[in-house]
Scaffold this motif. Structure first.
Motif, PDB file in Angstrom:
ATOM      1  N   VAL A  81       0.836  -1.206   0.000  1.00 14.64           N
ATOM      2  CA  VAL A  81       0.000   0.000   0.000  1.00 14.64           C
ATOM      3  C   VAL A  81       0.867   1.251   0.000  1.00 14.64           C
ATOM      4  CG1 VAL A  81      -1.649   1.327   1.375  1.00 14.64           C
ATOM      5  CG2 VAL A  81      -2.001  -1.116   1.052  1.00 14.64           C
ATOM      6  N   ARG A  82       1.897   1.241   0.827  1.00 13.94           N
ATOM      7  CA  ARG A  82       2.804   2.396   0.856  1.00 13.94           C
ATOM      8  C   ARG A  82       3.459   2.605  -0.507  1.00 13.94           C
ATOM      9  NH1 ARG A  82       6.010   2.449   6.636  1.00 13.94           N
ATOM     10  NH2 ARG A  82       4.222   3.133   7.855  1.00 13.94           N
ATOM     11  N   GLY A  83       3.863   1.511  -1.142  1.00 11.92           N
ATOM     12  CA  GLY A  83       4.468   1.605  -2.475  1.00 11.92           C
ATOM     13  C   GLY A  83       3.508   2.212  -3.481  1.00 11.92           C
ATOM     14  N   LYS A  84       2.240   1.778  -3.437  1.00 10.11           N
ATOM     15  CA  LYS A  84       1.257   2.337  -4.359  1.00 10.11           C
ATOM     16  C   LYS A  84       1.035   3.814  -4.085  1.00 10.11           C
ATOM     17  CE  LYS A  84      -1.320  -1.844  -5.409  1.00 10.11           C
ATOM     18  NZ  LYS A  84      -2.616  -2.533  -5.362  1.00 10.11           N
ATOM     19  N   ILE A  85       0.957   4.173  -2.827  1.00  8.35           N
ATOM     20  CA  ILE A  85       0.773   5.582  -2.476  1.00  8.35           C
ATOM     21  C   ILE A  85       1.959   6.406  -2.981  1.00  8.35           C
ATOM     22  CG2 ILE A  85       0.695   7.212  -0.539  1.00  8.35           C
ATOM     23  CD1 ILE A  85      -0.975   5.105   0.966  1.00  8.35           C
ATOM     24  N   ASN A  86       3.171   5.886  -2.793  1.00 10.74           N
ATOM     25  CA  ASN A  86       4.365   6.584  -3.283  1.00 10.74           C
ATOM     26  C   ASN A  86       4.343   6.719  -4.802  1.00 10.74           C
ATOM     27  OD1 ASN A  86       5.435   7.034  -0.742  1.00 10.74           O
ATOM     28  ND2 ASN A  86       6.599   5.122  -0.727  1.00 10.74           N
TER      29      ASN A  86
END
Length: 101
Positions: A81-86
């Motif tokens: 999720v963090r990767g997608k947000i980034n």
């Protein structure tokens, strides 16, 4: 007389075939309607599944932000999720840079 009987026999068979054709056409129309109803129901169920999946993801994110003792699966999901947000943030930054140039 034999020819007349033969012609009458053919006419009778044609009448039977015509009645059968009408019945089959009515059955076909009914089956098409049933298929359409089932396709509509399936589409509605797929939309419900997508909405529930989205709610589940949001619930997982909410739970992850509250607790420190995460399982490996939850930690991997959190990183994803963090990767997608980034990725979204980088894409927004690119768009802003294009607008400014």
């Amino acid at each position: 007389m034999e020819i007349e009987q033969y012609i009458q026999s053919i006419e009778d068979k044609l009448q039977q075939l015509f009645k059968k054709l009408q019945q089959l056409q009515a059955d076909n129309a009914m089956l098409r309607e049933q298929v359409q109803q089932q396709q509509d129901e399936l589409q509605l169920q797929l939309q419900t599944i997508e909405a529930l999946d989205e709610k589940l993801k949001l619930a997982k994110i909410a739970t992850m932000t509250q607790g420190n003792g995460l399982s490996e699966e939850e930690d991997a999901f959190r990183k994803e999720v963090r990767g997608k947000i980034n990725d979204y943030i980088r894409e927004i930054d690119r768009c802003i840079a294009l607008l400014n140039s």
